[in-house]
Every structure is written in structure tokens, then in C-alpha cells.
Enzyme design. Structure first.
Site, mmCIF file in Angstrom:
data_model
loop_
_atom_site.group_PDB
_atom_site.id
_atom_site.type_symbol
_atom_site.label_atom_id
_atom_site.label_comp_id
_atom_site.label_asym_id
_atom_site.label_seq_id
_atom_site.Cartn_x
_atom_site.Cartn_y
_atom_site.Cartn_z
ATOM 1 N N GLY A 1 -4.975 2.943 -1.433
ATOM 2 C CA GLY A 1 -6.019 3.312 -0.485
ATOM 3 C C GLY A 1 -5.498 4.146 0.657
ATOM 4 C CD GLU B 1 10.810 13.299 10.540
ATOM 5 O OE1 GLU B 1 9.667 12.871 10.809
ATOM 6 O OE2 GLU B 1 11.669 12.638 9.956
ATOM 7 C CD GLU C 1 13.895 1.295 8.383
ATOM 8 O OE1 GLU C 1 14.469 2.335 8.759
ATOM 9 O OE2 GLU C 1 14.420 0.176 8.447
ATOM 10 N N GLY D 1 -4.703 5.197 4.721
ATOM 11 C CA GLY D 1 -4.117 4.555 5.882
ATOM 12 C C GLY D 1 -5.210 3.984 6.773
ATOM 13 C CD GLU D 2 -8.995 5.619 10.009
ATOM 14 O OE1 GLU D 2 -7.991 6.331 10.169
ATOM 15 O OE2 GLU D 2 -9.564 5.008 10.930
ATOM 16 N N GLY E 1 -4.310 0.674 5.350
ATOM 17 C CA GLY E 1 -3.201 0.607 6.313
ATOM 18 C C GLY E 1 -3.610 -0.149 7.564
ATOM 19 C CE LYS F 1 -1.562 3.023 2.774
ATOM 20 N NZ LYS F 1 -1.625 4.173 1.880
ATOM 21 C CB CYS G 1 13.475 9.579 7.303
ATOM 22 S SG CYS G 1 14.325 8.424 6.227
HETATM 23 P P1 NAD Z 1 2.646 8.745 7.395
HETATM 24 O O1 NAD Z 1 2.997 7.931 8.578
HETATM 25 O O2 NAD Z 1 1.585 9.744 7.512
HETATM 26 O O3 NAD Z 1 2.201 7.793 6.199
HETATM 27 C C1 NAD Z 1 2.996 6.723 5.756
HETATM 28 C C2 NAD Z 1 2.105 5.655 5.155
HETATM 29 O O4 NAD Z 1 1.270 5.146 6.187
HETATM 30 C C3 NAD Z 1 1.171 6.156 4.058
HETATM 31 O O5 NAD Z 1 1.070 5.150 3.074
HETATM 32 C C4 NAD Z 1 -0.150 6.317 4.793
HETATM 33 O O6 NAD Z 1 -1.276 6.198 3.966
HETATM 34 C C5 NAD Z 1 -0.079 5.159 5.756
HETATM 35 N N1 NAD Z 1 -0.951 5.265 6.939
HETATM 36 C C6 NAD Z 1 -1.563 6.380 7.453
HETATM 37 N N2 NAD Z 1 -2.306 6.025 8.532
HETATM 38 C C7 NAD Z 1 -2.139 4.693 8.701
HETATM 39 C C8 NAD Z 1 -2.639 3.749 9.647
HETATM 40 N N3 NAD Z 1 -3.450 4.098 10.643
HETATM 41 N N4 NAD Z 1 -2.258 2.466 9.536
HETATM 42 C C9 NAD Z 1 -1.398 2.088 8.565
HETATM 43 N N5 NAD Z 1 -0.923 2.913 7.618
HETATM 44 C C10 NAD Z 1 -1.278 4.213 7.695
HETATM 45 O O7 NAD Z 1 4.019 9.362 6.914
HETATM 46 P P2 NAD Z 1 4.280 10.297 5.659
HETATM 47 O O8 NAD Z 1 3.798 11.652 5.998
HETATM 48 O O9 NAD Z 1 3.783 9.645 4.418
HETATM 49 O O10 NAD Z 1 5.881 10.246 5.592
HETATM 50 C C11 NAD Z 1 6.685 11.066 6.345
HETATM 51 C C12 NAD Z 1 7.235 10.318 7.545
HETATM 52 O O11 NAD Z 1 7.915 9.149 7.137
HETATM 53 C C13 NAD Z 1 8.266 11.123 8.278
HETATM 54 O O12 NAD Z 1 8.070 11.021 9.662
HETATM 55 C C14 NAD Z 1 9.577 10.468 7.875
HETATM 56 O O13 NAD Z 1 10.634 10.640 8.765
HETATM 57 C C15 NAD Z 1 9.184 9.074 7.740
HETATM 58 N N6 NAD Z 1 10.135 8.364 6.880
HETATM 59 C C16 NAD Z 1 11.002 7.482 7.447
HETATM 60 C C17 NAD Z 1 11.942 6.835 6.663
HETATM 61 C C18 NAD Z 1 12.914 5.838 7.239
HETATM 62 O O14 NAD Z 1 13.466 5.056 6.479
HETATM 63 N N7 NAD Z 1 13.144 5.829 8.528
HETATM 64 C C19 NAD Z 1 11.985 7.083 5.305
HETATM 65 C C20 NAD Z 1 11.091 7.990 4.766
HETATM 66 C C21 NAD Z 1 10.149 8.617 5.569
#
Ligand code: NAD
Length: 474
Positions: free
Chosen positions: A201, A378, A245, A203-204, A207, A170, A279
Site C-alpha cells: 500500500g 542527498e 535508517e 505511505g499515506e 505507512g 509494508k 544511502c
Molecule cells: P521514502 O521515505 O519516500 O519511502 C520509504 C517508504 O516509506 C516507502 O515504503 C513509502 O511508501 C513509505 N512512506 C511514504 N510516506 C509515508 C508516511 N507518511 N508514513 C509512513 N511511511 C511512508 O523513501 P524512498 O524514496 O523510498 O527511499 C529513498 C530514501 O531512503 C533516501 O533518502 C535514502 O537515503 C533512504 N535510505 C536509507 C537507508 C539507510 O539504511 N539509512 C537505506 C536505503 C535508503
């Protein structure tokens, strides 16, 4: 207009069972560039069933065949080079050169590295008193963010395929098109039916559906800490293993003997690359107190080498990914000013001469104290905080005074000091003097930056279980 209203399930492009769609916006133009379907629980269940059905044969596919499959994927990936670059520039706003040299190449390198790691990987080992067998962990749910549309997807998928684990991906709903190309690549490369499934789709729905699904054995997530927590909670109901991650607030320690211009360039590059939406970016720059004036001068000079503007022109910095991200960055810049940091460059609003697109100004704060919000949270945008230190122990203490531990950086000449800082920062990846990337090296975080390690053979390990067999007939 890219309208991708189907999911890829069991080797076929299938209609969504729901009718909700999401528009995808080009952040440089603010125009709609396409749509995706937002999948339903029913779509996810179909994908999980396809992956489960694929599991017996995919997990036992001989290693040599998996190697060949990964090689075919890398070949097909290369054929789609132009599409990948164009797509990432359109959906993420990444400048064409960055889309090629960073995004396209990272995806390619993960598939090639997984192939090499797999060739050397030992799945069964006789250890005298017992035989140790590494087997696929099972059906794996992959959830990825928007900031590196081919990096996080490719590292997870390449590792899972190397391990023989079927997946359901996803991707982030705001940059979904690169993943569609990946699905087409896997189709062209002859990945067995059901081994790769893509359900778009929210996250809600999808995810949460993945993290709580009783027939998914493992979840690999990259994204925010808040969502990471939710995934752990959901996964705990079925004692599902998770790899997370998450975010970072990484320090760059500039040593006393560092070349000031070079160090300034490294620091600015961190907030400029991918518009600071990285990140592992170094967003806290720690400099010796006595170097403050010269370093700040050098930073101001270097900023002009990183022009912000239209990603289809010769610019190094594109827009932020969305209006929401732009607003977040603006509010952090306001917060920095409110809390008493000195605005050295940039600030709120759009760069001069730009009125369309979610472009932000490269912003540098000095006189930052480590307890300020801009030093602790962050921001995920092009904002640098400069802090001063007195002595290496002070630099190390400030570096580690954070809930995060994803990365750390140190620049300078003195080998003992470089080693001391590199070994004392509590983080998963340390770079000394802007060292080159190595795709065989594990990637992941300490503390609230996550759980687990991706890339190379560590990545493959995440998609495996370890079995002990006693008395295995030889
Ligand atoms: P996010 O956590 O909002 O979303 C990431 C993914 O999770 C998306 O696909 C989203 O649709 C999904 N998601 C949202 N709610 C969910 C739920 N309840 N259950 C499961 N999945 C759900 O993050 P973002 O805004 O897309 O990305 C930015 C963040 O990602 C930053 O905090 C960044 O540091 C982190 N990041 C970490 C790494 C790493 O390798 N450590 C790499 C890139 C980004």
C-alpha cells in the site's frame, strides 16, 4: 505479468478489502510488469490483529526453535535465488550481476548472520543484584524503501524473528515484488501464522496507519528524512519506539599518499553501484588540493569501466528506479551547474545511444564548495562532487559539515592519518581502504541519518525490551 493482488495476513494470501491497484514499471523498459493491491486501513487492522494473536507463542518460542526457523528460511531463500535476481532486475532495473552479488547476497547474509547472532545471544542474565531479561518488544511495523528490496526487508525481518517479534511489512510500492517472494519463502519455511504479515500500500494509508496504530509497539523505518519525521510524530502519540535508517551525504577522504587510480576507482564505484541509489554512498569526494589534476584525470579514465545500459546485458549501471527519480537527478545536475561547480563528466539527459528507460549519465562535478546544494543534499543518483582540502583538519571539518552522519570513507597509506580520519568523522559506519562488508557490524546513522542500529546482534536488540527482575528465585 506479475499480478499480486493479495496481501499475506495470518499465514494466508487474502484479497484486499479495497479495489485500488498500482502498476509496477520496469525502469529499463518503461513497461508495466505487474500490479499490486493498495491495502486499506481494514487490511492493516487484520494484519495487526494476526500479529497480536501470534505474539504470546511467537515471543516465547524457544531460542533453539527460532534458530532452526531462521536456518530453514536461509535454505528456502537459496532455493529462490533465480527468482529473486530476476525480480530485482525487473522492478529496480539493477543489472543481473548486481542483483545477484549485491541484492540477493545481502538478503541471504542477513538471515545467516541473524542465525549466528541468535545462537550467541543472551536473553537472561544474572547480574548479582538483579536479573536482566531481554524480551520481545512486541508487534513491529516495518516500512522499507525501494532501493534495496531484499536488504532492508531481510535485515529487519531476520532480527525481528530472532527476537520473537511478529511483524507487519509494508514494502515500497514501486518495488514490491521481492517482498512477495520473501512472504512465499517464510510460508515454505513454516514461519508460524501471524508472525509475518505483508500489506502492500501507500505511505499515506498503510505507512501512516502503521506509525499511528495503537496496537503496534515498534516501528522500524528505512527511507527519507521527511517521512522519518512524520513517523516520529505519529509514533509519539502512543509513545512508540522507532528505529530510523535515513539518508546520507557521506564523505570519501583521499589521503595525500593514496594511490590515485585506486582512489578514483573507489570513488566512481560509489556513484555507479545501484546507480548511486545507495544511502551510504560516498558522494562527496575530498582530495588534497595538490592532487586535483591527477585525481580528476584518473576519474575520467575510470568512468569507462562502468558501462551504463540494459541491465540484462553486461552492464554495471542500470537505470534510475523511476521517472520521478530521473527528474530529481536532472534537477540536481542543473543546480550544480547554476551554483558554479565545474561539470567534469556526464551531465543532464540520457547516455548516448539510449532513448528508452530512466537511464542517467554518470556525472562528476569538480570545484565543488561544501555549501553548494549538490554537496549538502542527498541526490540519490550517480552524481559525484569533488572538493579539495588542505590538511587533515580541513578534511575532517568539511566531512562533518553536513546534517547527515551515515557513513564515511578514507583511502591512503599513513596509518596515523587513516586512524585520525576514521575516528573523527561523525558517522555510524567508516570504511578504511574499501574494507569488506561485515554483516555482524552495526549499521545506522548519527545526526539526521537516523536513530538505532541494524544488522547482527545490534539488529536483534532493536526488537527487544529490557526487563529488570529483582529477587528472581534461582
Ligand atoms: P521514502 O521515505 O519516500 O519511502 C520509504 C517508504 O516509506 C516507502 O515504503 C513509502 O511508501 C513509505 N512512506 C511514504 N510516506 C509515508 C508516511 N507518511 N508514513 C509512513 N511511511 C511512508 O523513501 P524512498 O524514496 O523510498 O527511499 C529513498 C530514501 O531512503 C533516501 O533518502 C535514502 O537515503 C533512504 N535510505 C536509507 C537507508 C539507510 O539504511 N539509512 C537505506 C536505503 C535508503
Amino acid at each position: 505479468m506479475r499480478n499480486y493482488l493479495k496481501h499475506f495476513i495470518n499465514g494466508e494470501w487474502v484479497e484486499s478489502t479495497g479495489s485500488d491497484v498500482e502498476e509496477v514499471i520496469n525502469p529499463a523498459t518503461e513497461e508495466v510488469i505487474g500490479k499490486i493491491s493498495l491495502g486499506t486501513k481494514e487490511d492493516l487492522d487484520k494484519a495487526v490483529k494476526a500479529a497480536r494473536d501470534a505474539f504470546p507463542s511467537f515471543s516465547t518460542m524457544p531460542k533453539e526453535e527460532r534458530v532452526k526457523m531462521l536456518e530453514r528460511i536461509a535454505e528456502e531463500y537459496e532455493k529462490r535465488k533465480d527468482d529473486i535476481i530476476e525480480t530485482i532486475t525487473d522492478e529496480l532495473g539493477s543489472p543481473l550481476t548486481v542483483s545477484e552479488k549485491v541484492h540477493y547476497m545481502m538478503g541471504y547474509n542477513h538471515f545467516s548472520q541473524a542465525t549466528e547472532s541468535l545462537k550467541e545471544f543472551t536473553f537472561i542474565e544474572d547480574l548479582g543484584g538483579h536479573t536482566r531479561v531481554k524480551e520481545s518488544i512486541g508487534v513491529s511495523g516495518l516500512i522499507t524503501p525501494w532501493n534495496f528490496p531484499t536488504n532492508q526487508t531481510s535485515t529487519k525481518i531476520a532480527s525481528a524473528f530472532a527476537a520473537g517479534s511478529p511483524v507487519i511489512l509494508k514494502p515500497a510500492e514501486i518495488t514490491p515484488f521481492a517482498a512477495i517472494i520473501l512472504a512465499e519463502i517464510f510460508e515454505a519455511a513454516g514461519v508460524p501464522k501471524g508472525a509475518f504479515n505483508l500489506v502492500n500500500g501507500t505511505g499515506e494509508v498503510i505507512g501512516n496507519g502503521i506509525s499511528s496504530h495503537p496496537d503496534i509497539d515498534f516501528v522500524s523505518f528505512t527511507g527519507s528524512g521527511k517521512v522519518g519525521q512524520k513517523i516520529m510524530q505519529n509514533a509519539s502519540e502512543t509513545i512508540k519506539n522507532v528505529a530510523l535508517e535515513l539518508g546520507g551525504k557521506s564523505p570519501l577522504v583521499v589521503l595525500e599518499d593514496a594511490d590515485v587510480e585506486k582512489a578514483a576507482k573507489v570513488a566512481v564505484n560509489h556513484i555507479a553501484t545501484n546507480t548511486g541509489q545507495v544511502c551510504s554512498a560516498a558522494t562527496r569526494v575530498l582530495i588534497p588540493s595538490k592532487m586535483k589534476d591527477s585525481f580528476e584525470e584518473a576519474v575520467k579514465k575510470v568512468l569507462s569501466e562502468f558501462p551504463v545500459g540494459n541491465p540484462r546485458e553486461e552492464n554495471y549501471v542500470g537505470p534510475l528506479v523511476s521517472k520521478k527519480q530521473w527528474d530529481t537527478v536532472q534537477s540536481y545536475i542543473e543546480k550544480g551547474k547554476e551554483e558554479g561547480a565545474t561539470l567534469l563528466a556526464g551531465g543532464t539527459g540520457k547516455p548516448e545511444g539510449i532513448d528508452k528507460g530512466y537511464f542517467a549519465r554518470l556525472t562528476v562535478f569538480s570545484d565543488v564548495k561544501n555549501d553548494m546544494t549538490i554537496a549538502q543534499e542527498e541526490i540519490f543518483g550517480p552524481v559525484m562532487s569533488i572538493l579539495t582540502y588542505d590538511g587533515l583538519d580541513d578534511a575532517i571539518e568539511i566531512s562533518n559539515d553536513t546534517v547527515y552522519g551515515l557513513a564515511g570513507y578514507v583511502v591512503g597509506e599513513d596509518k596515523d592519518a587513516l586512524r585520525k580520519v576514521a575516528t573523527s568523522i561523525r558517522a555510524g559506519r567508516i570504511k578504511v581502504n574499501d574494507a569488506e562488508a561485515d554483516f555482524a557490524a552495526p549499521f545506522g546513522g548519527y545526526k539526521q541519518s537516523g536513530i538505532g542500529r541494524e544488522w547482527g546482534d545490534h539488529g536483534i536488540e532493536e526488537y527487544l525490551e529490557t526487563k529488570t527482575i529483582l529477587g528472581f528465585p534461582s
